[in-house]
Each structure stands twice: as C-alpha cells, then as structure tokens.
Enzyme design. Structure first.
Site, short mmCIF file in Angstrom:
data_model
loop_
_atom_site.label_atom_id
_atom_site.label_comp_id
_atom_site.label_asym_id
_atom_site.label_seq_id
_atom_site.Cartn_x
_atom_site.Cartn_y
_atom_site.Cartn_z
N ALA A 107 0.81 -1.22 0.00
CA ALA A 107 0.00 0.00 0.00
C ALA A 107 0.84 1.27 0.00
CB ALA A 107 -0.96 -0.01 1.19
N ALA A 108 2.12 1.13 0.34
CA ALA A 108 2.98 2.32 0.30
C ALA A 108 3.76 2.39 -1.02
CB ALA A 108 3.95 2.30 1.48
N ILE A 111 2.10 1.87 -7.27
CA ILE A 111 0.78 1.61 -7.86
C ILE A 111 -0.32 2.01 -6.87
CG2 ILE A 111 -0.78 -0.20 -8.70
CD1 ILE A 111 1.76 -1.71 -9.67
N SER A 112 -0.11 1.59 -5.63
CA SER A 112 -1.12 1.89 -4.61
C SER A 112 -1.29 3.39 -4.43
CB SER A 112 -0.71 1.27 -3.28
OG SER A 112 -0.69 -0.13 -3.41
N ARG A 187 10.55 -6.40 -10.95
CA ARG A 187 11.77 -6.95 -11.54
C ARG A 187 12.83 -5.87 -11.65
NH1 ARG A 187 11.71 -6.44 -17.44
NH2 ARG A 187 10.09 -4.98 -17.97
N GLN A 207 0.19 -14.88 2.01
CA GLN A 207 -1.04 -14.10 1.96
C GLN A 207 -2.25 -14.96 1.61
OE1 GLN A 207 -0.27 -10.51 -0.31
NE2 GLN A 207 1.26 -9.82 1.16
N VAL A 224 -1.66 -8.53 -8.47
CA VAL A 224 -0.99 -7.59 -9.37
C VAL A 224 0.52 -7.85 -9.37
CG1 VAL A 224 -0.54 -5.14 -9.82
CG2 VAL A 224 -2.79 -5.87 -8.96
N ASN A 226 4.11 -9.17 -9.68
CA ASN A 226 4.63 -10.08 -10.71
C ASN A 226 5.46 -11.23 -10.16
OD1 ASN A 226 3.73 -9.27 -13.28
ND2 ASN A 226 4.98 -7.41 -13.13
N ASP A 254 -2.74 -5.01 -20.02
CA ASP A 254 -2.41 -5.48 -21.37
C ASP A 254 -3.58 -5.25 -22.32
OD1 ASP A 254 0.14 -6.66 -20.43
OD2 ASP A 254 -1.18 -8.02 -19.36
N HIS A 282 0.84 -12.80 -18.21
CA HIS A 282 1.24 -11.39 -18.23
C HIS A 282 2.76 -11.36 -18.40
CE1 HIS A 282 1.50 -7.16 -17.40
NE2 HIS A 282 2.29 -7.37 -16.37
N1 LIG Z 1 0.17 -7.12 -13.40
C1 LIG Z 1 0.49 -5.95 -13.90
O1 LIG Z 1 -0.10 -5.52 -14.90
C2 LIG Z 1 1.56 -5.14 -13.28
C3 LIG Z 1 2.25 -5.59 -12.18
N2 LIG Z 1 3.21 -4.84 -11.60
C4 LIG Z 1 3.89 -5.39 -10.44
O2 LIG Z 1 3.27 -4.83 -9.25
C5 LIG Z 1 4.21 -4.93 -8.18
C6 LIG Z 1 4.26 -3.61 -7.41
O3 LIG Z 1 4.71 -2.58 -8.24
P1 LIG Z 1 4.97 -1.10 -7.68
O4 LIG Z 1 3.86 -0.67 -6.81
O5 LIG Z 1 5.34 -0.25 -8.83
O6 LIG Z 1 6.26 -1.37 -6.83
P2 LIG Z 1 6.90 -0.53 -5.62
O7 LIG Z 1 8.31 -0.90 -5.58
O8 LIG Z 1 6.51 0.90 -5.71
O9 LIG Z 1 6.14 -1.14 -4.37
C7 LIG Z 1 6.16 -2.50 -4.19
C8 LIG Z 1 5.85 -2.81 -2.76
O10 LIG Z 1 5.99 -4.22 -2.66
C9 LIG Z 1 6.44 -4.57 -1.37
N3 LIG Z 1 7.48 -5.60 -1.42
C10 LIG Z 1 7.32 -6.84 -0.95
N4 LIG Z 1 8.43 -7.55 -1.10
C11 LIG Z 1 9.33 -6.76 -1.66
C12 LIG Z 1 10.69 -6.92 -2.04
N5 LIG Z 1 11.32 -8.09 -1.88
N6 LIG Z 1 11.32 -5.86 -2.58
C13 LIG Z 1 10.68 -4.70 -2.78
N7 LIG Z 1 9.39 -4.49 -2.44
C14 LIG Z 1 8.73 -5.50 -1.87
C15 LIG Z 1 6.96 -3.28 -0.74
O11 LIG Z 1 6.02 -2.95 0.25
P3 LIG Z 1 6.13 -3.47 1.75
O12 LIG Z 1 7.50 -3.16 2.24
O13 LIG Z 1 5.07 -2.67 2.38
O14 LIG Z 1 5.84 -4.92 1.69
C16 LIG Z 1 6.87 -2.22 -1.82
O15 LIG Z 1 6.39 -0.99 -1.34
C17 LIG Z 1 5.53 -5.36 -8.80
O16 LIG Z 1 5.70 -6.75 -8.61
C18 LIG Z 1 5.34 -5.04 -10.27
O17 LIG Z 1 6.17 -5.84 -11.08
C19 LIG Z 1 3.54 -3.60 -12.08
C20 LIG Z 1 2.90 -3.10 -13.17
C21 LIG Z 1 1.88 -3.84 -13.89
O1 LIG Z 2 7.09 -4.79 -16.82
C1 LIG Z 2 7.01 -4.73 -15.59
O2 LIG Z 2 7.88 -5.13 -14.83
C2 LIG Z 2 5.76 -4.17 -15.00
C3 LIG Z 2 4.60 -4.76 -15.68
O3 LIG Z 2 4.19 -5.85 -15.40
C4 LIG Z 2 3.99 -4.02 -16.79
O4 LIG Z 2 4.20 -2.81 -16.94
O5 LIG Z 2 3.22 -4.64 -17.54
#
Ligand SMILES: NC(=O)C1=CN([C@@H]2O[C@H](COP(=O)(O)OP(=O)(O)OC[C@H]3O[C@@H](n4cnc5c(N)ncnc54)[C@H](OP(=O)(O)O)[C@@H]3O)[C@@H](O)[C@H]2O)C=CC1
Ligand SMILES: O=C([O-])CC(=O)C(=O)O
Length: 443
Positions: A107-108, A111-112, A187, A207, A224, A226, A254, A282
């Site tokens: 949530a921090a 995307i959130s 990634r 979870q 969401v 990946n 997509d 995805h």
């Molecule tokens: N399906 C889709 O279409 C898409 C998916 N994504 C995926 O969504 C996810 C979140 O993206 P986004 O919000 O931009 O990422 P951010 O880095 O901004 O936030 C990710 C959050 O994930 C948590 N987290 C849990 N484990 C880890 C770890 N090992 N390393 C880093 N962060 C971790 C952290 O929160 P905390 O510390 O609170 O746990 C962090 O704040 C990613 O996996 C990204 O690839 C992104 C774009 C499109």
């Molecule tokens: O490419 C990434 O790592 C993030 C993602 O899933 C997307 O933008 O579709």
C-alpha cells in the site's frame, strides 16, 4: 466550529480507524470527514492498531474510543475530528450501501499511491458505496504507510469510513471482501526470473494462507505483483476454503494497451475498440487477440488490412509495452496499472455491455479452450455485475492464435513447476528452458 491546535499535532503515530463504533447510519454521517485519529500507539505492540471514533449523542462532537475502552475527550482530538456537525443536514448516507472492506498490499508502493485515492473517491465501487481500507505494509514501509494514511485523511473523501494499517496479513485481511495484492518486488536489471518467482511467490503463499484463515469466505482477490499469473496460482492453492474462481491475475493493463495500439493504427478513438482478449500469461508470451477484437463493431482485420502489422508489430508492441515504459520512465508503470486495476474491478461489479467482454487471468479448470487445467490464464470473461464472472465460451481460435496460446501455456506450466514447493505440488524443479519467460521489456 471548534478547532484543535492544528499546528501542534498530538502525536505522529499511525492514522487508524475502527470498525465497530462508526457503523454507517443516517444519523452519524460526518460529511467530508474522516474519523481517523493519530494515536501514540507503538507499532511494535501490535502489527495493526485500531482506535474507534464515535459521535456523542448530546453534542454531536466526535469522541475517540481506544481499544482499552478509555474515551479520548474532544479536547484531545485531532484536526478535523474536533469539528462539530449539523447532522440534520446530512441526507445522503440514507441511500448508501453497506460498507465493504478492501485490503491493499504494497500500500505504500507506487501503484497503490495512485489506486487508493481512486478507491476512496468512489470512482471504483460507486458514489453510494462506503468503504474501509485495510492497508498492508511491512516493517520497512510502515512509516511510509502512515504518510499514505495521512494523505487519505487530508483528502476528505466522504465515502472512506475506515483506514487501518498493519504488517500482519492475518490481521489486515480480517473479513475483507476484496484483496488487491500489489505488494511484491518489481523486476530489476540483471535479475533471474526464477529468483523473482521465488521471492514473490513466498509472499503470495503467506497471503493466501492468511486470506484463507480470516477473509470473508467469498473474498475476491486480484493479484498484481509479478509474475502475477503464477503468484495468483500460488495464492489460490494456499487458500483452499476460498473458491478458486475468486482469484484473478491482472491482465487488464495489457488489454488496455492493446486497445490503444489498435485505435492508434485505425485512427479511431480507443473507446471504439471492443472484445479485446489477452490470452495467457502477463509476460512477453501473452497473446493480444486481434482475430476476435472489434473496431466500431467490425472485425479488426477488416478495418486494419495490414495483417503483417497485426501479427508482428501490434503483438510485439503490446507484449513489450511494459519494458519500453521502464526504459523511458526508469521504473514500471504505476498510474496506468492503477487505472487498469480500477477497470478490472469495475468489470466485475458492473454488468458487461451486451456482446462485449473483458480479459482477466483466471483459474483454468473447466475452461472450454483446452488450456491445461490448474493454471491462472488470461481469458475473455463477462460479468453480470455481482463480483463474479463467466468465461466467454465461443471465441474463435485459429491456427495463429492456437500456436501462440500454446507457447504462453507452456511458459505457465514451466513457472508452475518452479513453485511446486509453494503450491503443495511437491519439490520444485525450475527449468524455464527455451520458453520465453521474460516479463515485458526484459531483454
Ligand atoms: N500485473 C500488472 O499488470 C503489473 C504488475 N506490476 C507489479 O506490481 C508490483 C508492485 O509494483 P509497484 O507498486 O510499482 O512497486 P513498488 O516498488 O513501488 O512497491 C512495491 C511494494 O511491494 C512490497 N514488497 C514486498 N516484497 C518486496 C521486495 N522483496 N522488494 C521490494 N518491495 C517489496 C513493498 O512494500 P512493503 O515493504 O510494504 O511490503 C513495496 O512498497 C511489482 O511486482 C510489479 O512488477 C507492475 C505493473 C503492472
Ligand atoms: O514490466 C514490468 O515489470 C511491470 C509490468 O508488469 C507491466 O508494466 O506490464
């Protein structure tokens, strides 16, 4: 209007709200107010902290009730909670629906940061749907999560009735009706895909177990983080009491990207593109289906006669859109992902327009397309708006599509083997081999 000393907040600890005392009632509507308070609750004492805020019957002023039962007087209240209200003027809550509870992990994260404000505004569940937000973070993000909660507070969303923050999914997911699982490592350069699967897979196993134990039995789960398809599979396998059908992997981004590219090529506005299916994973093996998509109600291949572009340029542009965006922006898409999460939820809570469908990654058992069972695979779906969906069963698949769908299926089968230890399927064996398992944009 009574005001507290806003320049000297009493504390800096989390902004939290309770469940019980502030149940919705036409009498208790505090228009444009949150009843969150900042309390000096040390985070290490509990992974989720709660206080309650209720309205005194005599003077209609908010008072805060702590978990230990002690009442904070108005003198101790914080900011907007010290205002008094003319409740008689507030009519709109009478027509509101029963509050729903939505968990958001990560949530921090980026995307959130876009999504939460859309949820709280009513843009997702509607202008008569009050919500409670249950925000899941970790020890490393808890400070940031407090900041997010403060921003939500400062936004004065009337429909946002509760905000809880915490680090234990068993507490945060209690009774939630929606779980938006975003928190996962994105990634990074030079990173092995298998490592990403392993690191993030653990999160979704944990979870899934927590949802199984404490969430509403009919909770809808949108994964969401990946790699979202396989993470969704891990999650559902760890939640045997929740219908597998309730789990989704986000492929709506997509779909939106594909619609945009077709609109661009055809020279039409993107709302003219319908029936857009994303098949599969995805990842770069996903199959944006131009055979069945329509532009202004006509088959895409009739409108766009450059079929080579459809098979190559269009397909690749959608598959690699995420990677291109990372190249340009330096990090993965966040705002458009949040928008696509909104779209994905709205597609489940509003009836699908006649003749159309939407794409979402769902459990394959019983699918009519011969896709291997026990995967999470993006397919065309319709909903009557009750939160559930049905697969669209009669979409045409030609040789071109079949071959590419098979490639994405093979990739997901290989990913599944990598996480067998997390799905209860025995010992993991990770050989992603010749299958292209790269996420969009990976080279
Ligand atoms: N399906 C889709 O279409 C898409 C998916 N994504 C995926 O969504 C996810 C979140 O993206 P986004 O919000 O931009 O990422 P951010 O880095 O901004 O936030 C990710 C959050 O994930 C948590 N987290 C849990 N484990 C880890 C770890 N090992 N390393 C880093 N962060 C971790 C952290 O929160 P905390 O510390 O609170 O746990 C962090 O704040 C990613 O996996 C990204 O690839 C992104 C774009 C499109
Ligand atoms: O490419 C990434 O790592 C993030 C993602 O899933 C997307 O933008 O579709």
């Amino acid at each position: 209007m009574a005001m507290s000393d806003l320049s000297t907040p009493k504390t800096t600890s989390p902004l939290l709200r309770s469940s019980s005392q502030l149940r919705l009632s036409s009498k208790l509507h505090l228009s444009n107010q949150f009843r969150h308070l900042l309390l000096p609750t040390p985070l290490h004492t509990s992974s989720i902290s709660k206080i309650s805020c209720s309205v005194s019957q005599n003077n209609q002023a908010p008072v805060a009730v702590q978990d230990n039962g002690s009442v904070k007087t108005k003198k101790e209240c914080y900011g907007v909670f010290c205002l008094t209200y003319d409740l008689k003027a507030e009519e709109e809550t009478k027509s509101w629906k029963k509050m729903i509870s939505i968990a958001v992990s990560g949530a921090a994260g980026m995307i959130s940061n876009h999504l939460l404000f859309k949820l709280a505004s009513g843009a997702v569940f509607g202008p008569d749907q009050p919500i409670a937000l249950k925000l899941l973070g970790s020890e490393r993000s808890i400070q940031a999560l407090e900041g997010v909660a403060m921003e939500l507070e400062d936004s004065l969303f009337p429909l946002l009735r509760e905000v809880d923050i915490g680090t234990d999914p068993y507490e945060v997911f209690q009774d939630v009706e929606w779980a938006l699982l975003i928190g996962a490592k994105p990634r990074g350069p030079g990173m092995e895909r298998a490592a990403l699967l392993d690191i993030n897979g653990q999160i979704f196993a944990e979870q899934g177990k927590a949802l199984n134990a404490v969430a509403s039995p009919n909770v809808k789960v949108l994964v969401v983080g990946n790699p979202c398809n396989t993470n969704a599979l891990i999650c559902l396998k760890n939640a045997p009491n929740i219908p597998a059908k309730n789990f989704h992997a986000l492929t709506r981004l997509d779909e939106n990207r594909a619609k945009c590219q077709l609109a661009l090529k055809a020279g039409v506005f993107y709302d003219k593109v319908s029936n857009m299916t994303i098949w599969g994973n995805h990842s770069t093996t996903q199959v944006p289906d131009f055979l069945n998509a329509r532009i202004n109600g006509r088959p895409v291949k009739e409108v766009i006669t450059d079929h080579k572009w459809l098979e190559e340029g269009f397909t690749e542009s959608v598959q690699k859109r995420g990677g291109l965006l990372i190249q340009k922006w330096g990090r993965s898409s966040a705002a458009s992902t949040a928008v696509s999460i909104v779209d994905a939820i709205k597609s489940l809570v509003t009836p699908t327009p006649e003749g159309d469908w939407f794409s979402t990654g769902v459990y394959t058992n019983g699918n009519p397309y011969g896709i291997a069972e026990d995967l999470v695979f993006s397919m065309p779906c319709r909903s009557n708006g009750d939160g559930d969906y049905e697969l669209v069963k009669d979409v045409e698949i030609d040789d071109y599509l079949r071959k590419r769908i098979a490639k994405s299926e093979a990739e997901l089968l290989a990913e599944k083997k990598c996480v067998a230890h997390l799905t209860g399927d025995g010992i993991a064996f990770c050989d992603l081999g010749p299958v292209d398992t790269m996420l969009p944009g990976e080279v």
